[in-house]
Design a protein around this motif. Structure first.
Motif, short mmCIF file in Angstrom:
data_model
loop_
_atom_site.label_atom_id
_atom_site.label_comp_id
_atom_site.label_asym_id
_atom_site.label_seq_id
_atom_site.Cartn_x
_atom_site.Cartn_y
_atom_site.Cartn_z
N GLN A 131 85.10 28.50 12.17
CA GLN A 131 86.53 28.34 12.46
C GLN A 131 87.04 29.47 13.36
N ASN A 132 86.32 30.61 13.30
CA ASN A 132 86.66 31.74 14.17
C ASN A 132 85.84 31.74 15.46
N ASN A 133 85.31 30.54 15.79
CA ASN A 133 84.54 30.33 17.04
C ASN A 133 83.27 31.19 17.13
N ILE A 134 82.66 31.44 15.98
CA ILE A 134 81.41 32.20 15.97
C ILE A 134 80.30 31.28 15.48
N VAL A 135 79.27 31.15 16.33
CA VAL A 135 78.11 30.35 15.93
C VAL A 135 76.98 31.32 15.58
N LEU A 136 76.43 31.16 14.37
CA LEU A 136 75.40 32.08 13.90
C LEU A 136 74.01 31.66 14.36
N GLN A 137 73.20 32.65 14.71
CA GLN A 137 71.79 32.40 15.03
C GLN A 137 70.92 32.57 13.78
N HIS A 138 71.46 33.27 12.81
CA HIS A 138 70.67 33.60 11.61
C HIS A 138 71.63 33.80 10.43
N LEU A 139 71.35 33.13 9.33
CA LEU A 139 72.16 33.30 8.12
C LEU A 139 71.26 33.15 6.90
N VAL A 140 71.11 34.24 6.15
CA VAL A 140 70.31 34.20 4.93
C VAL A 140 71.08 34.93 3.83
N LYS A 141 71.16 34.30 2.66
CA LYS A 141 71.76 35.00 1.52
C LYS A 141 70.63 35.54 0.66
N ASN A 148 77.35 37.49 19.79
CA ASN A 148 78.29 38.58 20.04
C ASN A 148 78.53 39.36 18.75
N LEU A 149 77.86 40.48 18.66
CA LEU A 149 77.87 41.26 17.42
C LEU A 149 79.26 41.80 17.08
N GLU A 150 79.98 42.27 18.09
CA GLU A 150 81.30 42.87 17.84
C GLU A 150 82.30 41.83 17.33
N THR A 151 82.29 40.64 17.94
CA THR A 151 83.19 39.56 17.49
C THR A 151 82.86 39.19 16.05
N LEU A 152 81.57 39.10 15.77
CA LEU A 152 81.12 38.76 14.40
C LEU A 152 81.61 39.82 13.42
N LYS A 153 81.45 41.08 13.82
CA LYS A 153 81.83 42.18 12.95
C LYS A 153 83.33 42.15 12.63
N SER A 154 84.14 41.96 13.66
CA SER A 154 85.59 42.00 13.42
C SER A 154 86.04 40.81 12.58
N ALA A 155 85.41 39.66 12.73
CA ALA A 155 85.76 38.50 11.88
C ALA A 155 85.40 38.77 10.43
N LEU A 156 84.25 39.41 10.23
CA LEU A 156 83.80 39.71 8.86
C LEU A 156 84.71 40.75 8.19
N GLY A 176 68.81 48.23 14.27
CA GLY A 176 68.86 47.91 15.70
C GLY A 176 68.25 46.59 16.12
N ASP A 177 68.06 45.65 15.18
CA ASP A 177 67.49 44.35 15.58
C ASP A 177 68.56 43.27 15.70
N GLY A 178 69.83 43.73 15.72
CA GLY A 178 70.92 42.77 15.92
C GLY A 178 71.41 42.08 14.67
N ARG A 179 70.78 42.38 13.54
CA ARG A 179 71.22 41.74 12.29
C ARG A 179 72.28 42.59 11.62
N LEU A 180 73.21 41.93 10.95
CA LEU A 180 74.18 42.63 10.12
C LEU A 180 73.87 42.34 8.65
N LEU A 181 73.93 43.37 7.84
CA LEU A 181 73.82 43.18 6.39
C LEU A 181 75.23 43.22 5.84
N VAL A 182 75.61 42.16 5.16
CA VAL A 182 76.99 42.01 4.71
C VAL A 182 77.02 42.02 3.18
N TYR A 183 77.63 43.06 2.61
CA TYR A 183 77.68 43.22 1.15
C TYR A 183 79.01 42.71 0.61
N LEU A 184 78.95 42.09 -0.55
CA LEU A 184 80.12 41.37 -1.08
C LEU A 184 80.79 42.09 -2.24
#
Length: 301
Positions: free
Chosen positions: A275-285, A230-238, A252-260
């Protein structure tokens, strides 16, 4: 950490108008591999020429080995290639190096040892005129190593070489560094500096923009690639996380790029999202490449 070269407020002005080196200060410490990185005309070669006593400075100071030795004597402990190799074409590789030994008062036994380091043992009896550009450059490195220098200075060592030649020179630089020789390498090739150097100095129009470790330059905060059902839930938590600066959707491939804005470990981010009930399918730093950091630096000045 022993200091090999200290430069303080160095300036070089040509014809009263071209300010090639501007108030440059830096220190080179023993055992590191330094890349002086900058576009053509950034003052790299001029700076090297000054400390090697072949270009006159306008003002400022530099000292070798903690200032305990006069420049003339200090340079006997330095190996350098700042121009195209200049050997006798009709003489063999071995004869050319023996001639350098004779001029510098070095024992001939060093010739075979240094030819081995640069991978030219099998061609020691071949005339210099038969060598490829890469081999000529490797012979020049062997020549610069004859006096067992404490520091080796190379100005654009892979210029004009094909990919194989570039690869061979890089391997030789790594080998020399692993034997404890300090290396100062001027280049405009970011890839070269990222692959062989521990430290980087970024110059632009004679001014220092960055001085530090290669890792320190590329590791600045970094960014994450994330994907979830769920992209929107992920976005709002971030958006609610204090260490996150901005979020960008990737093509448009469903990935979010998150800058720190502050450093954040993958484990901590994953835990926060879970903890925010979001399970990731992909996580790369990912870390920014040296190229990205370099362009950001040079474009902002």
């Amino acid at each position: 950490m022993e200091t090999i070269l200290t430069i303080t407020n160095l300036n070089k002005i040509y014809n009263k108008q071209v300010h090639a080196v501007k108030n440059l200060s830096l220190e080179i410490h023993k055992g590191n591999v330094y890349g002086i990185l900058g576009p053509n005309g950034s003052g790299k070669s001029t700076t090297l020429g000054i400390v090697l006593n072949v270009v006159n400075k306008t003002s400022g100071e530099y000292s070798w080995f903690g200032g305990t030795t006069q420049t003339h004597d200090a340079l006997k402990r330095v190996g350098a290639i700042i121009e195209r190799p200049n050997f006798y074409p009709y003489m063999t590789a071995k004869e050319n190096l023996e001639l350098v030994c004779k001029i510098k008062g070095i024992n001939y036994s060093k010739v075979a040892e240094k030819l081995e380091i640069v991978g030219l043992t099998e061609r020691m009896d071949s005339k210099f005129s038969t060598f490829s550009l890469g081999m000529k450059q490797r012979l020049a490195i062997a020549s610069a190593l004859l006096n067992d220098p404490e520091i080796l200075i190379l100005d654009e060592p892979t210029n004009g070489l094909d990919p194989q030649g570039i690869h061979q020179i890089r391997d030789i630089i790594r080998l020399i560094a692993s034997q404890g020789t300090t290396i100062l390498l001027a280049s405009h090739l970011l890839d070269e500096v990222e692959k062989v150097c521990t430290h980087v100095l970024v110059l632009r129009k004679g001014e220092m923009l960055y001085s530090g470790t290669v890792d320190g330059m590329t590791n600045k905060k970094g960014f994450f690639e994330l994907k979830s059902g769920n992209l929107e839930t992920l976005k709002s938590a971030l958006e609610n996380h204090q260490d996150i600066e901005k979020i960008v959707e990737a093509n448009g491939d469903g990935r979010l790029l998150v800058y720190l804005k502050n450093n954040l470990e993958a484990e901590d981010l994953n835990s926060y999202l879970f903890q925010n009930n979001i399970v990731l399918q992909h996580l790369v730093k990912r870390k920014h490449s040296l190229e990205e950091q370099f362009l950001e630096l040079t474009n902002n000045h």
